[in-house]
Design a protein around this motif. Structure first.
Motif, PDB file in Angstrom:
ATOM      1  N   GLY A 190      39.458  45.478  44.500  1.00 44.67           N
ATOM      2  CA  GLY A 190      38.561  45.946  45.346  1.00 44.67           C
ATOM      3  C   GLY A 190      39.003  46.755  46.293  1.00 44.67           C
ATOM      4  N   PRO A 191      38.417  48.224  46.523  1.00 44.03           N
ATOM      5  CA  PRO A 191      39.310  48.841  47.230  1.00 44.03           C
ATOM      6  C   PRO A 191      39.580  48.932  48.863  1.00 44.03           C
ATOM      7  CG  PRO A 191      37.087  50.148  47.059  1.00 44.03           C
ATOM      8  CD  PRO A 191      37.456  48.693  46.148  1.00 44.03           C
ATOM      9  N   ASP A 192      38.515  47.506  49.234  1.00 41.76           N
ATOM     10  CA  ASP A 192      38.773  47.094  50.694  1.00 41.76           C
ATOM     11  C   ASP A 192      37.886  45.473  51.662  1.00 41.76           C
ATOM     12  OD1 ASP A 192      35.949  46.595  51.939  1.00 41.76           O
ATOM     13  OD2 ASP A 192      35.893  48.974  51.129  1.00 41.76           O
ATOM     14  N   LEU A 193      39.145  44.531  51.926  1.00 45.46           N
ATOM     15  CA  LEU A 193      38.428  43.551  51.026  1.00 45.46           C
ATOM     16  C   LEU A 193      36.886  43.543  52.467  1.00 45.46           C
ATOM     17  CD1 LEU A 193      41.747  42.561  53.355  1.00 45.46           C
ATOM     18  CD2 LEU A 193      40.943  42.319  51.518  1.00 45.46           C
ATOM     19  N   LYS A 194      35.571  44.130  52.352  1.00 48.97           N
ATOM     20  CA  LYS A 194      35.286  43.781  52.301  1.00 48.97           C
ATOM     21  C   LYS A 194      34.071  43.877  51.385  1.00 48.97           C
ATOM     22  CE  LYS A 194      34.204  42.990  56.652  1.00 48.97           C
ATOM     23  NZ  LYS A 194      33.580  41.296  57.174  1.00 48.97           N
ATOM     24  N   HIS A 195      35.048  44.530  49.813  1.00 49.11           N
ATOM     25  CA  HIS A 195      34.392  45.217  48.964  1.00 49.11           C
ATOM     26  C   HIS A 195      35.586  44.858  47.948  1.00 49.11           C
ATOM     27  CE1 HIS A 195      32.008  47.402  52.047  1.00 49.11           C
ATOM     28  NE2 HIS A 195      31.130  47.431  50.991  1.00 49.11           N
ATOM     29  N   LEU A 196      35.148  43.302  47.243  1.00 48.00           N
ATOM     30  CA  LEU A 196      36.380  42.710  46.356  1.00 48.00           C
ATOM     31  C   LEU A 196      35.078  42.710  45.419  1.00 48.00           C
ATOM     32  CD1 LEU A 196      38.629  40.843  48.092  1.00 48.00           C
ATOM     33  CD2 LEU A 196      38.802  42.891  47.221  1.00 48.00           C
ATOM     34  N   SER A 197      35.427  42.183  44.185  1.00 42.41           N
ATOM     35  CA  SER A 197      34.626  42.228  43.029  1.00 42.41           C
ATOM     36  C   SER A 197      36.075  41.185  42.079  1.00 42.41           C
ATOM     37  CB  SER A 197      34.297  43.060  41.749  1.00 42.41           C
ATOM     38  OG  SER A 197      34.141  44.442  42.370  1.00 42.41           O
ATOM     39  N   LEU A 198      34.479  39.836  41.845  1.00 36.20           N
ATOM     40  CA  LEU A 198      35.006  38.593  41.519  1.00 36.20           C
ATOM     41  C   LEU A 198      35.224  39.269  39.671  1.00 36.20           C
ATOM     42  CD1 LEU A 198      35.669  35.966  42.424  1.00 36.20           C
ATOM     43  CD2 LEU A 198      34.231  35.523  41.687  1.00 36.20           C
ATOM     44  N   GLU A 199      36.080  38.772  38.671  1.00 38.61           N
ATOM     45  CA  GLU A 199      35.978  38.406  37.904  1.00 38.61           C
ATOM     46  C   GLU A 199      35.637  37.992  36.861  1.00 38.61           C
ATOM     47  OE1 GLU A 199      40.970  38.420  35.946  1.00 38.61           O
ATOM     48  OE2 GLU A 199      40.688  40.325  36.767  1.00 38.61           O
ATOM     49  N   ALA A 200      35.154  37.769  35.555  1.00 35.62           N
ATOM     50  CA  ALA A 200      34.177  37.118  35.666  1.00 35.62           C
ATOM     51  C   ALA A 200      34.444  35.712  35.347  1.00 35.62           C
ATOM     52  CB  ALA A 200      33.043  37.761  33.427  1.00 35.62           C
ATOM     53  N   ALA A 201      35.388  35.036  34.902  1.00 33.34           N
ATOM     54  CA  ALA A 201      36.232  34.256  34.157  1.00 33.34           C
ATOM     55  C   ALA A 201      37.209  33.872  34.955  1.00 33.34           C
ATOM     56  CB  ALA A 201      36.636  33.925  33.055  1.00 33.34           C
ATOM     57  N   PRO A 202      37.531  32.432  35.018  1.00 29.75           N
ATOM     58  CA  PRO A 202      39.187  32.502  36.289  1.00 29.75           C
ATOM     59  C   PRO A 202      40.400  33.042  35.056  1.00 29.75           C
ATOM     60  CG  PRO A 202      38.012  29.929  35.411  1.00 29.75           C
ATOM     61  CD  PRO A 202      37.081  31.184  35.249  1.00 29.75           C
ATOM     62  N   ILE A 203      40.958  33.250  36.412  1.00 28.07           N
ATOM     63  CA  ILE A 203      42.310  33.420  34.910  1.00 28.07           C
ATOM     64  C   ILE A 203      43.299  32.584  34.364  1.00 28.07           C
ATOM     65  CG2 ILE A 203      42.322  36.221  36.083  1.00 28.07           C
ATOM     66  CD1 ILE A 203      44.861  35.082  37.803  1.00 28.07           C
ATOM     67  N   VAL A 204      43.671  31.707  35.169  1.00 26.57           N
ATOM     68  CA  VAL A 204      43.564  30.432  34.849  1.00 26.57           C
ATOM     69  C   VAL A 204      43.256  29.178  34.993  1.00 26.57           C
ATOM     70  CG1 VAL A 204      45.802  28.936  35.455  1.00 26.57           C
ATOM     71  CG2 VAL A 204      46.196  31.042  35.841  1.00 26.57           C
ATOM     72  N   SER A 205      42.686  28.434  34.313  1.00 21.61           N
ATOM     73  CA  SER A 205      41.854  27.415  34.616  1.00 21.61           C
ATOM     74  C   SER A 205      41.735  26.154  33.846  1.00 21.61           C
ATOM     75  CB  SER A 205      39.936  27.217  33.220  1.00 21.61           C
ATOM     76  OG  SER A 205      39.669  26.502  33.784  1.00 21.61           O
ATOM     77  N   SER A 206      43.082  25.834  34.291  1.00 23.54           N
ATOM     78  CA  SER A 206      44.420  24.836  33.667  1.00 23.54           C
ATOM     79  C   SER A 206      44.657  23.357  34.444  1.00 23.54           C
ATOM     80  CB  SER A 206      45.491  25.969  33.895  1.00 23.54           C
ATOM     81  OG  SER A 206      46.718  24.662  34.125  1.00 23.54           O
TER      82      SER A 206
END
Lengths: 546, 293
Positions: A190-206
């Motif tokens: 996100g552009p700043d730390l008050k507005h971050l968007s989480l990706e839909a799935a974990p990038i590492v689910s290991s």
């Protein structure tokens, strides 16, 4: 202001002083990191190499400190740069796992705030290269624009509890990688730390991370993020390749300690190598979390390509066994200790003078009355003058003579050169031949009186007295060899009849329980009385001052 | 026999006998068994074993801090405890520091006598293997706290007048972090300040040696783990001496074993005299009742 009020104020201030020393030692600065240090993280800002680390005054109450590299050495700031906030819920129990990022709005420090619920990812910004930080609150991450309140989800909609994290700022965007308790890695942007968007799935689910890694970090290489973590002394990397993440591992450098753990946080590009900072935990006969034993930070320079060690370097910022001086208030307690020692010495000195005056006066008065006719003298007694004098002042004279002799002999005979001299010999004689036997004799005489008292008074006149006597006899005999002798006559299985076993149970079970109850009651009473005096509610103590 | 005693019954006379008779009998018992040493089985309290094992497993690079606070009156019980422990420490080459207090000069003097004697026998050097500090003014917990934080800053000199900084072994021992065990030997174990200001703050294990009569107050702290060992009275000393002897550190047992044998018979005398006195009371009451009926 009356003396009584002054005393009350002094009592209050002193009480407050020690109270603060107990509950808020790190807030007043000083060596806030006396308990242990860890989690180093490095960053370059304004041409300076900076290192931030977590220092603990108590276990688990992390505070962030800063070090600056100057002339090849890390120099620690005296005061912490970021502390827990008693009145902010999200980090009131301490700060852990910091990560520093050099961002356009200022040096940004992200950390996990500890509180009574879940760890909260927070951040703070510095405008003076990390000397001080201004807290900005929790980082807010969401999958949509509906933000939840702090009480429920301070970081927005993170699907799991955060264990560790890594942050980076690239191309005008913040990237935050969250390592959760279920060993998944989530990515938010996100552009700043008050507005971050989480990706839909974990990038590492290991399942690679089953062994619970002990640190986590991210850095950029060739415009691509590289995730780093340490597991079982191996440094593992995840590099992005298109939409996938490829893993790579290398062995972490071994330290000299018996139980060293390399910490991956704190990567810094230095020349051709990648610098990894690590905490080295010392373990010498005590648990690893003992105070003052986990204070070494090691630095190893590793090749960027294959990870082979280039030049191990040690950056020691607290030595094991170094004098722990945790806070400024602790200086106060040390000062108080020395002050009381001096006062104690004076008290002994004054007591001696008092004794000398008391007995000197007695002798002087007896001497004045030496020739007074019997019956008319002011002192009790009568008869021959010498007999009267000895009766009234004999003990005082003996006391003063021995006191003077002891002082002179001790004074003259204390040096090494005095060995064999009359002073030393006299002192030893007085001590060994008079003081010690007299001390033993006085103590021994108590035994005779005790026997007499027990014989005459220790009677079973009631059931309770019977129990008392039975317990006393069991304990007395059970602890002696005679009890052991009697026990040898009883079969091993008849424990109840074996006095040593029975006395052990009486002492360690019944006696311990009863004594604890008495002790707790006494201490509650002491606390109540102390509070009354401290708050000025108890007039009896100071009532005679005015 | 006084007129009053003449009118009393036999059991009354036993009950209220002249204390001088008791004193004389007691003195005879003590003297006889002091001269005729009877070999008795030495008790083996569990807390003695725990202290022994603790010392067996102490790291060699740390020191032990001994608080020597016994005096002439309780020398018989405490000296054996002190001696056996330092013999064990010497045998393991564990360095130790001895603290004494200005309020009890006897502790320093007696402690030093024992130290010098044992060190000479075991070829140990003052300043290299052990050190005895100058007596400290005891101002309660704050004193212990200051000592724990900075030994060199608080104590300054040893008993011989040397600066602590000049003593070879003290270069490595600066704070309580360099201490692996605190052992307090005194008439009254009185280790609550040690627990409150040192053991619970820094986690340094604490053990105690005390006179038997005072040991009962230590049991709650043993159970809670705040005390890691206890030598209670001469029996504790004898048990430790036995272990030290069995380990081949000393050829024979010491003063504790001798004392405990005499103490055993003295205790038996006390118990028997109490029982006789009670029996006399019952008999007297019974006779009185019978006379009334």
């Amino acid at each position: 202001m009356s003396k009584r009020n002054i005393l009350k104020i002094i009592a209050f201030v002193v009480g407050l002083y020690f109270f603060l020393e107990y509950i808020l030692p790190e807030k007043v600065g000083g060596e806030f990191d006396s308990y242990e240090v860890g989690c180093p993280v490095t960053v370059e800002r304004s041409g300076k190499k900076l290192q931030f680390y977590v220092g603990n005054y108590y276990k688990g109450r992390g505070i962030i400190g800063r070090m600056v590299k100057s002339s090849g050495k890390w120099v620690k700031d005296a005061k912490p740069c970021l502390q827990r906030s008693l009145f902010l819920k999200f980090d009131q129990y301490g700060l852990t796992e910091p990560d520093a990022v050099s961002a356009p709005e200022g040096l940004t420090l992200l950390y996990l705030g500890q509180n009574e619920k879940e760890p909260v990812l927070c951040y703070a910004v510095s405008e003076d290269d990390g000397q001080t930080f201004r807290k900005k609150g929790p980082v807010v991450i969401s999958t949509n624009e509906v933000f939840k309140t702090f009480e429920n989800a301070p970081n927005g909609q993170i699907p799991d509890r955060i264990k560790s994290f890594a942050a980076d700022f690239r191309n005008g965007l913040w990237e935050v990688y969250l390592f959760t308790m279920t060993y998944r890695v989530w990515r938010a942007e996100g552009p700043d730390l008050k507005h971050l968007s989480l990706e839909a799935a974990p990038i590492v689910s290991s399942t690679l991370t089953e062994k619970s890694p002990n640190s986590f970090d991210v850095y950029s290489e060739g415009g691509q993020p590289v995730l780093v973590y340490v597991m079982d002394r191996e440094i593992l990397e995840f590099r992005r390749s298109g939409n996938d993440w490829e893993s790579k591992s290398w062995k972490a450098p071994k330290g000299n300690g018996t139980n060293d753990t390399v910490y991956a946080g704190g990567r810094m590009d230095v020349g051709e190598g990648v610098l990894y900072l690590g905490t080295k935990k010392m373990q010498k006969g005590r648990p690893i979390d003992s105070p003052y034993e986990t204070q070494l930070a090691s630095v190893a320079l590793r090749d960027r390509g294959d990870g082979t060690p280039l030049a191990p370097e040690m950056s020691v910022y607290k030595k094991v066994g170094a004098s722990p001086r945790p806070t400024y208030l602790s200086y106060g307690t040390e000062w108080a200790g020395k002050f009381l020692t001096v006062v104690g010495s004076f008290a002994i000195f004054i007591a001696m003078i008092n004794l000398m005056l008391f007995h000197g006066k007695k002798i002087y008065q007896s001497a004045l009355n030496y020739n007074a006719p019997a019956g008319e003298d002011k002192l009790p007694g009568g008869g021959a003058p010498m007999r009267n004098f000895i009766k009234n002042a004999g003990y005082s004279a003996v006391f003063l003579i021995f006191l003077a002799v002891m002082i002179v002999c001790a004074w003259k005979g204390q040096t090494d050169e005095a060995k064999g001299t009359v002073w030393k010999t006299s002192f030893d004689f007085l001590f060994n031949a008079i003081q010690l036997p007299m001390g033993s004799a006085v103590f021994s005489m108590i035994t005779f009186y005790m026997i007499s008292a027990a014989y005459r008074s220790f009677k079973v006149r009631s059931l309770e007295a019977g129990f008392l006597m039975a317990a006393a006899i069991v304990c007395m005999v059970g602890q002696m060899p005679i009890g052991e002798l009697l026990a040898s006559l009883v079969p091993e299985s008849w424990k109840l009849l074996q006095l040593p076993w029975l006395s052990g149970k009486l002492l360690s079970v019944l006696n311990a329980a009863a004594y604890r109850a008495v002790l707790i009651g006494t201490l509650i009473g002491s606390v109540a009385i102390s509070l009354r005096i401290w708050l000025g509610l108890d007039n009896s103590v100071y009532s005679s001052v005015d | 026999m006084t007129e009053e005693n003449k009118n009393r019954s036999f059991w009354d006379r036993v009950q209220f006998c002249d204390p001088r008779i008791l004193y004389a009998l007691f003195a005879v018992v003590v003297i006889v068994f002091e001269m005729v040493q009877v070999k008795m089985p030495v008790p083996n309290p569990v807390w003695v074993g725990k202290l022994y094992d603790r010392i067996e497993n102490l790291p060699p690079d740390k020191a032990v801090l001994i608080d020597c606070d016994y005096g002439a009156g309780n020398r018989g019980e405490c000296e054996g405890q002190f001696k056996a422990v330092i013999q064990h420490l010497f045998s393991r080459n564990i360095k130790f520091m001895v603290v004494t207090w200005t309020t009890n000069v006897e502790g320093q003097k007696l402690g030093r006598q024992v130290l010098d004697e044992v060190a000479k026998k075991m070829n140990k050097v003052d300043g290299e293997d052990y050190v005895m500090f100058q007596a400290i003014v005891n101002a309660g917990g704050v004193t212990l706290q200051s000592l724990a934080k900075d030994i060199h800053g608080f104590v300054v000199k040893d008993i011989n007048g040397r600066d602590l900084g000049d003593i070879p072994m003290m270069k490595n021992f600066r704070t309580i972090a360099d201490v692996s065990l605190i052992y307090r030997v005194a008439y009254s174990w009185g280790g609550v300040p040690w627990i409150g200001f040192v053991q619970s703050v820094y986690g340094t294990p604490l053990a105690a040696g005390s006179a038997g009569i005072e040991s009962s107050t230590a049991y709650p702290y043993l159970d809670s783990g705040q005390l890691c060992g206890l030598l209670a009275g001469a029996a504790g000393a004898a048990a430790y001496e036995k272990r030290v002897m069995e380990a081949g550190i000393t050829p024979e047992t010491g003063i504790g074993t001798k004392t405990v044998s005499v103490q055993s018979f003295a205790t038996l005398f006390v118990v028997v005299s109490i029982l006789i006195s009670n029996f006399a009371m019952f008999m007297s009451k019974w006779q009185g009742k019978r006379a009334r009926t």
